[in-house]
Motif scaffolding. Structure first.
Motif, PDB file in Angstrom:
ATOM      1  N   CYS A  48       0.393  -1.393   0.092  1.00 30.12           N
ATOM      2  CA  CYS A  48       0.274   0.092  -0.175  1.00 30.12           C
ATOM      3  C   CYS A  48       0.909   1.193  -0.400  1.00 30.12           C
ATOM      4  CB  CYS A  48      -1.079   0.572   1.247  1.00 30.12           C
ATOM      5  SG  CYS A  48      -2.231  -0.840   0.839  1.00 30.12           S
ATOM      6  N   ALA A  49       2.024   0.995   0.662  1.00 29.90           N
ATOM      7  CA  ALA A  49       2.769   2.103   0.636  1.00 29.90           C
ATOM      8  C   ALA A  49       3.902   2.515  -0.324  1.00 29.90           C
ATOM      9  CB  ALA A  49       4.513   2.415   1.788  1.00 29.90           C
ATOM     10  N   ALA A  50       4.019   1.960  -1.530  1.00 34.91           N
ATOM     11  CA  ALA A  50       4.368   1.490  -2.943  1.00 34.91           C
ATOM     12  C   ALA A  50       3.201   1.878  -3.663  1.00 34.91           C
ATOM     13  CB  ALA A  50       4.479   0.381  -3.147  1.00 34.91           C
ATOM     14  N   LEU A  51       1.698   1.590  -3.529  1.00 36.31           N
ATOM     15  CA  LEU A  51       1.185   2.078  -4.646  1.00 36.31           C
ATOM     16  C   LEU A  51       0.904   3.771  -4.328  1.00 36.31           C
ATOM     17  CD1 LEU A  51      -1.926   1.622  -6.206  1.00 36.31           C
ATOM     18  CD2 LEU A  51      -2.791   1.029  -4.344  1.00 36.31           C
ATOM     19  N   ALA A  52       0.768   4.661  -2.736  1.00 36.70           N
ATOM     20  CA  ALA A  52       0.355   5.673  -2.456  1.00 36.70           C
ATOM     21  C   ALA A  52       1.686   6.517  -3.542  1.00 36.70           C
ATOM     22  CB  ALA A  52       0.495   5.746  -1.332  1.00 36.70           C
ATOM     23  N   VAL A  53       3.668   5.660  -3.415  1.00 37.50           N
ATOM     24  CA  VAL A  53       4.177   6.264  -4.421  1.00 37.50           C
ATOM     25  C   VAL A  53       3.452   6.648  -4.958  1.00 37.50           C
ATOM     26  CG1 VAL A  53       6.890   6.395  -4.505  1.00 37.50           C
ATOM     27  CG2 VAL A  53       5.538   5.887  -2.272  1.00 37.50           C
ATOM     28  N   VAL A  54       3.611   5.727  -6.373  1.00 37.61           N
ATOM     29  CA  VAL A  54       3.402   5.721  -7.256  1.00 37.61           C
ATOM     30  C   VAL A  54       2.056   6.752  -7.574  1.00 37.61           C
ATOM     31  CG1 VAL A  54       2.521   4.249  -9.977  1.00 37.61           C
ATOM     32  CG2 VAL A  54       3.855   3.734  -7.811  1.00 37.61           C
ATOM     33  N   LEU A  55       0.828   6.547  -6.992  1.00 39.28           N
ATOM     34  CA  LEU A  55      -0.098   7.692  -6.763  1.00 39.28           C
ATOM     35  C   LEU A  55       0.106   8.848  -7.482  1.00 39.28           C
ATOM     36  CD1 LEU A  55      -2.879   5.853  -5.762  1.00 39.28           C
ATOM     37  CD2 LEU A  55      -2.768   6.248  -7.966  1.00 39.28           C
ATOM     38  N   SER A  56       0.762   9.747  -5.251  1.00 38.71           N
ATOM     39  CA  SER A  56       1.215  10.700  -5.267  1.00 38.71           C
ATOM     40  C   SER A  56       2.607  10.854  -6.816  1.00 38.71           C
ATOM     41  CB  SER A  56       2.205  10.549  -4.082  1.00 38.71           C
ATOM     42  OG  SER A  56       2.668  12.544  -3.658  1.00 38.71           O
ATOM     43  N   SER A  57       2.935  10.793  -7.078  1.00 40.01           N
ATOM     44  CA  SER A  57       4.191  10.560  -8.212  1.00 40.01           C
ATOM     45  C   SER A  57       3.907  11.309  -9.189  1.00 40.01           C
ATOM     46  CB  SER A  57       5.433   9.019  -8.714  1.00 40.01           C
ATOM     47  OG  SER A  57       5.958   9.864  -7.070  1.00 40.01           O
ATOM     48  N   VAL A  58       2.443  10.227  -9.957  1.00 41.55           N
ATOM     49  CA  VAL A  58       1.807  10.556 -11.139  1.00 41.55           C
ATOM     50  C   VAL A  58       1.474  11.964 -11.020  1.00 41.55           C
ATOM     51  CG1 VAL A  58       0.195   9.570 -12.689  1.00 41.55           C
ATOM     52  CG2 VAL A  58       1.698   8.365 -12.087  1.00 41.55           C
ATOM     53  N   SER A  59       0.469  12.151  -9.769  1.00 40.14           N
ATOM     54  CA  SER A  59      -0.192  13.486  -9.616  1.00 40.14           C
ATOM     55  C   SER A  59       0.668  14.706  -9.261  1.00 40.14           C
ATOM     56  CB  SER A  59      -1.280  13.237  -8.297  1.00 40.14           C
ATOM     57  OG  SER A  59      -1.824  14.363  -8.236  1.00 40.14           O
ATOM     58  N   VAL A 116       6.728  12.939  -1.079  1.00 39.45           N
ATOM     59  CA  VAL A 116       7.503  11.953  -2.142  1.00 39.45           C
ATOM     60  C   VAL A 116       8.350  11.009  -2.022  1.00 39.45           C
ATOM     61  CG1 VAL A 116       7.695  10.139  -4.058  1.00 39.45           C
ATOM     62  CG2 VAL A 116       5.722  12.260  -4.201  1.00 39.45           C
ATOM     63  N   VAL A 117       9.349  12.191  -1.891  1.00 39.30           N
ATOM     64  CA  VAL A 117      10.569  11.934  -1.596  1.00 39.30           C
ATOM     65  C   VAL A 117      11.412  11.635  -0.381  1.00 39.30           C
ATOM     66  CG1 VAL A 117      13.466  12.549  -0.736  1.00 39.30           C
ATOM     67  CG2 VAL A 117      12.138  13.424  -2.165  1.00 39.30           C
ATOM     68  N   ALA A 118      10.364  11.619   0.870  1.00 36.03           N
ATOM     69  CA  ALA A 118      10.460  10.842   2.201  1.00 36.03           C
ATOM     70  C   ALA A 118       9.894   9.372   2.392  1.00 36.03           C
ATOM     71  CB  ALA A 118       9.506  12.001   2.913  1.00 36.03           C
ATOM     72  N   ALA A 119       8.922   9.578   1.213  1.00 40.73           N
ATOM     73  CA  ALA A 119       7.553   8.497   1.478  1.00 40.73           C
ATOM     74  C   ALA A 119       8.671   7.245   0.021  1.00 40.73           C
ATOM     75  CB  ALA A 119       6.601   8.032  -0.029  1.00 40.73           C
ATOM     76  N   ILE A 120       9.740   7.307  -0.452  1.00 43.83           N
ATOM     77  CA  ILE A 120      10.499   6.354  -1.146  1.00 43.83           C
ATOM     78  C   ILE A 120      11.542   5.867  -0.123  1.00 43.83           C
ATOM     79  CG2 ILE A 120      12.371   6.584  -2.701  1.00 43.83           C
ATOM     80  CD1 ILE A 120      10.885   7.968  -4.588  1.00 43.83           C
ATOM     81  N   PHE A 121      12.154   7.125   0.833  1.00 45.17           N
ATOM     82  CA  PHE A 121      13.122   6.242   1.778  1.00 45.17           C
ATOM     83  C   PHE A 121      12.780   5.794   3.027  1.00 45.17           C
ATOM     84  CE2 PHE A 121      15.768  10.161  -0.064  1.00 45.17           C
ATOM     85  CZ  PHE A 121      16.645   9.190   0.449  1.00 45.17           C
ATOM     86  N   GLY A 122      11.548   5.710   3.182  1.00 44.87           N
ATOM     87  CA  GLY A 122      10.571   5.363   4.107  1.00 44.87           C
ATOM     88  C   GLY A 122      10.267   3.919   3.582  1.00 44.87           C
ATOM     89  N   LEU A 123       9.796   3.475   2.682  1.00 42.57           N
ATOM     90  CA  LEU A 123       9.353   2.589   1.747  1.00 42.57           C
ATOM     91  C   LEU A 123      10.648   1.669   1.379  1.00 42.57           C
ATOM     92  CD1 LEU A 123       7.772   0.674   0.438  1.00 42.57           C
ATOM     93  CD2 LEU A 123       8.036   2.424  -1.935  1.00 42.57           C
ATOM     94  N   GLU A 124      11.734   2.203   0.974  1.00 40.79           N
ATOM     95  CA  GLU A 124      12.913   1.514   1.061  1.00 40.79           C
ATOM     96  C   GLU A 124      13.354   0.865   2.964  1.00 40.79           C
ATOM     97  OE1 GLU A 124      17.424   1.710   0.053  1.00 40.79           O
ATOM     98  OE2 GLU A 124      16.563   3.643  -0.409  1.00 40.79           O
ATOM     99  N   LEU A 125      13.071   1.614   3.637  1.00 39.90           N
ATOM    100  CA  LEU A 125      13.478   1.066   4.884  1.00 39.90           C
ATOM    101  C   LEU A 125      12.519  -0.210   5.642  1.00 39.90           C
ATOM    102  CD1 LEU A 125      14.458   3.939   7.405  1.00 39.90           C
ATOM    103  CD2 LEU A 125      15.789   2.603   6.394  1.00 39.90           C
ATOM    104  N   LEU A 126      11.746   0.414   4.560  1.00 35.82           N
ATOM    105  CA  LEU A 126      10.370  -0.524   5.498  1.00 35.82           C
ATOM    106  C   LEU A 126      10.338  -2.260   4.544  1.00 35.82           C
ATOM    107  CD1 LEU A 126       6.932   1.063   5.289  1.00 35.82           C
ATOM    108  CD2 LEU A 126       7.782   0.617   6.639  1.00 35.82           C
TER     109      LEU A 126
END
Length: 212
Positions: A48-59, A116-126
């Protein structure tokens, strides 16, 4: 003499086998298997976090968030559609004749991009905390969840700034699909951050060795 050595070696073999079996049992007890339900929930949070990153990036890349009559407002462009076969877009947001729009949009798109940048780093840590399990896996998971919470604050701040700047033109049916994608991504950032922190606080630290 050689026969004596063979007999002595034969007597010590069962002891070595017993020690090896005991060591294997201790290792098995030291690293217990994680319950299926916990693994499923953590995997679902990552997806779900990866999906959120994609949605936010496209938007954010599209940027067109509000349609008001014949005008299309976005993070990057201002477009008019009257008497035109195709929308006429300008990068100079001051041409929209909305007070503070040009400066305010810089803030809105900056905080949205940082989210988006913070979410990418957070997703990587997860993901790293689940792939490489060690004594610091839970700390990595907690830090990743905290970064997702920061992403929610930043993305929601970008949405709120956009709405406040265009408060005189805002209508509920005027928001575009890209705006709702960003809104959904912001909600997912919040939901995944809270869920990640909560499941980390109620579950057992499986990666840590037990004391005997």
């Amino acid at each position: 003499m050689e026969d004596g050595e063979q007999v002595e070696w034969g007597k010590s073999s069962p002891k070595k086998v017993g020690l090896c079996g005991k060591a294997q049992r201790l290792l098995a007890q030291r690293r217990p298997r994680r319950p299926f339900f916990e693994s499923f929930i953590r995997t679902l949070i990552i997806v779900c976090a990866a999906l959120a990153v994609v949605l936010s990036s496209v938007s954010i890349c599209d940027g067109h968030w509000l349609l008001a009559e014949d005008r299309l407002f976005g993070l990057w462009h201002f477009c008019t559609t009257s008497n035109q076969t195709r929308p006429h877009c300008l990068r100079d947001l001051s041409q929209a004749h909305v007070p503070g729009l040009a400066v305010g949009m810089v803030l809105a798109r900056s905080v949205s991009a940082l989210a988006v940048v913070a979410a990418i780093f957070g997703l990587e840590l997860l993901m790293v905390s689940q792939v490489c399990e060690d004594l610091y896996s839970r700390r990595k998971w907690a830090l990743g969840s905290f970064l997702l919470l920061i992403s929610f604050i930043l993305s929601f701040g970008g949405l709120l700034s956009f709405v406040i700047l265009l408060r005189n033109q805002v209508t509920l049916i005027g928001f575009t699909l890209m705006f709702w994608c960003e809104f959904t991504a912001s909600f997912l950032f919040f939901l995944n951050a809270i869920s990640g922190l909560h499941i980390n606080s109620i579950t057992h630290p499986w990666g840590q060795p037990r004391k005997f």
